[in-house]
Design a protein around this motif. Structure first.
Motif, short mmCIF file in Angstrom:
data_model
loop_
_atom_site.label_atom_id
_atom_site.label_comp_id
_atom_site.label_asym_id
_atom_site.label_seq_id
_atom_site.Cartn_x
_atom_site.Cartn_y
_atom_site.Cartn_z
N UNK A 259 15.45 -29.86 -84.68
CA UNK A 259 16.03 -31.20 -84.77
C UNK A 259 15.34 -32.07 -85.80
N UNK A 281 13.44 -26.50 -79.89
CA UNK A 281 14.46 -27.53 -79.74
C UNK A 281 13.90 -28.88 -79.28
N UNK A 282 12.60 -29.12 -79.41
CA UNK A 282 12.06 -30.38 -78.90
C UNK A 282 12.83 -31.57 -79.47
N UNK A 283 13.16 -32.52 -78.59
CA UNK A 283 14.02 -33.63 -78.97
C UNK A 283 15.46 -33.45 -78.52
N UNK A 284 15.80 -32.23 -78.12
CA UNK A 284 17.17 -31.95 -77.68
C UNK A 284 17.60 -32.86 -76.54
N UNK A 285 16.65 -33.21 -75.66
CA UNK A 285 16.97 -34.07 -74.52
C UNK A 285 17.65 -35.38 -74.91
N UNK A 286 17.29 -35.92 -76.07
CA UNK A 286 17.87 -37.21 -76.47
C UNK A 286 19.36 -37.09 -76.75
N UNK A 287 19.81 -35.87 -77.05
CA UNK A 287 21.24 -35.69 -77.34
C UNK A 287 21.96 -34.92 -76.24
N UNK A 289 20.66 -35.15 -72.40
CA UNK A 289 20.34 -35.43 -71.00
C UNK A 289 21.34 -36.36 -70.31
N UNK B 112 9.47 -35.61 -79.46
CA UNK B 112 9.30 -34.24 -78.98
C UNK B 112 10.01 -33.97 -77.67
N UNK B 113 9.26 -33.39 -76.74
CA UNK B 113 9.84 -33.01 -75.46
C UNK B 113 9.90 -34.15 -74.44
N UNK B 115 11.89 -36.54 -73.81
CA UNK B 115 13.18 -36.81 -73.16
C UNK B 115 13.47 -35.81 -72.05
N UNK B 116 12.78 -34.69 -72.08
CA UNK B 116 13.02 -33.60 -71.12
C UNK B 116 12.17 -33.72 -69.87
#
Lengths: 428, 428
Positions: A259, A281-287, A289, B112-113, B115-116
């Motif tokens: 990302x 994929x760190x940061x994936x949560x922002x897009x 969750x 980074x992580x 958001x997870x």
């Protein structure tokens, strides 16, 4: 015009849509916004152009209404909209020729400004179907799951690995000493933390050289080489230099925070790389969750496969992260599925994984084509890292053979100790 | 150890945090996760390393609790957590040496992580403060707001522009014909739609050549050159080639979808580019529209300024998008502020903008250092595009002079017609 229509080849995207408008109307807004444009009949927008370029709503499946909107919407507030908020699954068909073999433009077309629309109070891209002859124009994974197996020479079970911890702060020499311990433990795979890049106190060059010296030495002993995913995330020119350094020193993997480097850089790295690309994929949560917003992992992994990564993180069962087990399994299955002629890639399980999770993971997947990373589950094992790795190998054997884990552990001290130490709970 | 501590230089990030844990505890989890790592005391994690590398919680400001969580959380569900959900603003301090001058790693560190995390039910990055000597290591905008003015030779008012519509489907010749009309209307700026890249029916090379032939011809007449932002989004090697093509044909701007090309590519483009970079933020909604998740625009624009863009989209007042006017104004102000030695950039107002919005926009900003783009507001003007451009210039004059718009319109037919046609409502 019929000749134009007959030549038109399309791909489709699927959306969750929530709107105060009827879903059919919101769907038409989406199709318009993402192709020929506004509702206005513009001077240049001829019937022929519309026929060639306009996206089309293929299907609308209605879901239950909601009383409150999922997302804020000042546009709707100005109109005094009160609800109900309709929901539906919408499939839209786009002409391939609108996009061409251009990954950033594919993103702009299927997602683009849609999340911003005042017409919706929820918008999530669920899936993407591309014809094989279109995906063939993207690089795709050079190695994928099979290639990761050939390079690591690990067969019949997951590729077992760990993350270098502490995440940050170790000198090149400290890192190499830790890698020495992990190689001595017969591990398959080691990765940098995503926080560790090329910091002044541990420059990548010194770190790669120190680590690979150790790894190459163990390779002579082991008859196979431990795969180390060095985090080469940086601007793209530096990434290519870093890649060359890793390969020169005998390394067999590079890692990037997908990302934060981005599709344009990962595509370029893929065309340059001689080794598998570990996609973090760190940061994936922002897009992802918020369930009414962003990108479903199913479409996310397809887009990164087009760019050409070979391994992609999916969290893990009962992890320290927010994600539920069903969602993790769905992600892993998506990576394992063929996709429009592109190779399956290896889902990477991590976060709080120990010898406790393999049975449930295998039961859900019926496959070992994955990477299974444990931090504390290896390095925190009461008898040390070698027993930690051993416990994971044994837990996967039990899972594949369908034997109860506790029963399997009777005659296997490494597994027995792991289960006693970590129990049913995961650990970082 | 005190010598290490005295040498440690930090930067800070600010977060909105929501958690079922006390916010102070969640804050420590965040600081740990994003620096030396887990809660476990690991073998290599010495006191010296901790002193050097561990992120620190600087401050915690408590907000009101919520009864329900903002985001889903299977981790909390497994624990049977019921709430209340605490909220707070948390500031964390990170050692600069953890990151180095590496933009993807800066993202991985501040976001980074996070958001997870299962520890939180809301996590948004609000702001980022970097010392000047650190930002000096990133390229930053080469042109910024001032440079955009020098290149366009537009002073004392916003740079007025439009988007080529239909968004997609026009041939190079059709596009050039439309650009001819717009140049004849004395416009300052024209941009590609983000959907328009390098499609088979209108290859970028043919389009740039056809368009720039027209623009160069009008430049002789106008004594200044209309800035055209060609969308060169692609893999980074293609982007550099596209840039070179644009410059070779006399073009003065390139545009990229920043989220879909990514920080690693934009940084490389900035180092290569001879012209201002127009940053299109399409897709930003997925990381911003949920107020408990993602990135605030304030931090987003700082990160893209580090990469080196010169212009960045901020939506517009009363647009067709979801965003409220206050948020749009805050975004524009953020772009206009100095930031750790980096040049202010031009906020780009667009979506449903017409002659109706300038007074409120100027009243809120007290500045004209912006780009003001109208689609229908120019091309849909009853007397044509030239009157459309004129109406916007006049509306901005009225705004700056503090004269009532309707009064100002009495003796100005272009403005009068625009207000009658578009009223108080915006238009695509």
């Amino acid at each position: 015009m019929s000749s134009v229509a007959s030549r038109r080849r399309d791909f489709t995207a699927r959306y969750l849509v929530e709107s105060f408008e009827p879903i059919e109307k919101a769907a038409e807004v989406i199709a318009g916004e993402q192709s020929s444009g506004t509702f206005l009949q513009l001077p240049g927008e001829t019937a022929d152009l519309k026929q060639r370029s306009r996206a089309r709503v293929v299907s609308v499946e209605l879901l239950e209404d909601r009383a409150t909107p999922s997302l804020p919407n000042a546009f709707a507030d100005r109109k005094g909209t009160t609800g109900p908020y309709h929901r539906g699954i919408v499939e839209v068909s786009f002409p391939i020729d609108n996009v061409g073999p251009n990954l950033p433009n594919l993103y702009a077309t299927i997602a683009g400004n849609l999340f911003e629309l005042g017409d919706v109070t929820g918008l999530r891209v669920l899936d993407l179907d591309l014809p094989d002859e279109y995906t063939a124009q993207f690089p795709g994974p050079a190695f994928g799951a099979d290639g990761t197996r050939s390079v690591t020479q690990v067969y019949g079970r997951p590729v077992i690995g760990t993350i270098i911890k502490p995440s940050i702060g170790l000198s090149p020499e400290d890192t190499a000493a830790l890698v020495d311990t992990l190689c001595a433990a017969d591990i398959d795979f080691i990765k940098d933390d995503e926080l560790m890049g090329n910091p002044p106190y541990a420059p990548l060059e010194a770190r790669v050289k120190a680590v690979m010296k150790v790894v190459n030495r163990h390779a002579d002993r082991m008859g196979r080489k431990v795969m180390v995913a060095f985090n080469i995330s940086d601007d793209i020119d530096a990434m290519r230099r870093h890649h060359d350094l890793v390969v020169r020193e005998g390394g067999t993997c590079v890692m990037a925070s997908v990302n934060w480097t981005g599709p344009a850089a990962i595509t370029a790295l893929r065309r340059h790389s001689e080794v598998p690309i570990h996609g973090h994929r760190n940061g994936f949560g922002m897009m992802n969750r918020d369930p009414a917003l962003g990108l479903d992992f199913r479409v996310y992994q397809k887009l990164w496969r087009l760019a050409g990564i070979d391994q992609l993180h999916v969290n893990g069962l009962k992890s320290k992260f927010w994600e539920g087990d069903e969602s993790v399994i769905a992600s892993a299955k998506a990576c394992m599925e063929p996709f429009a002629g592109s190779k399956p890639i290896m889902p990477v399980f991590s976060s709080g994984q120990t010898a406790a999770q393999p049975p449930a993971t295998y039961a859900a997947l019926q496959s070992t084509d994955l990477m299974f990373l444990a931090g504390g589950g290896i390095i925190g094992h009461p008898s040390g890292p070698k027993a930690g790795v051993q416990s994971l190998v044994e837990a996967w054997q039990a899972a594949v053979e369908g034997v109860d884990l506790t029963e399997y552990a009777h005659s296997r001290p490494a597994l027995r100790e792991a289960l006693a130490a970590f129990g049913g709970r995961g650990r970082g």
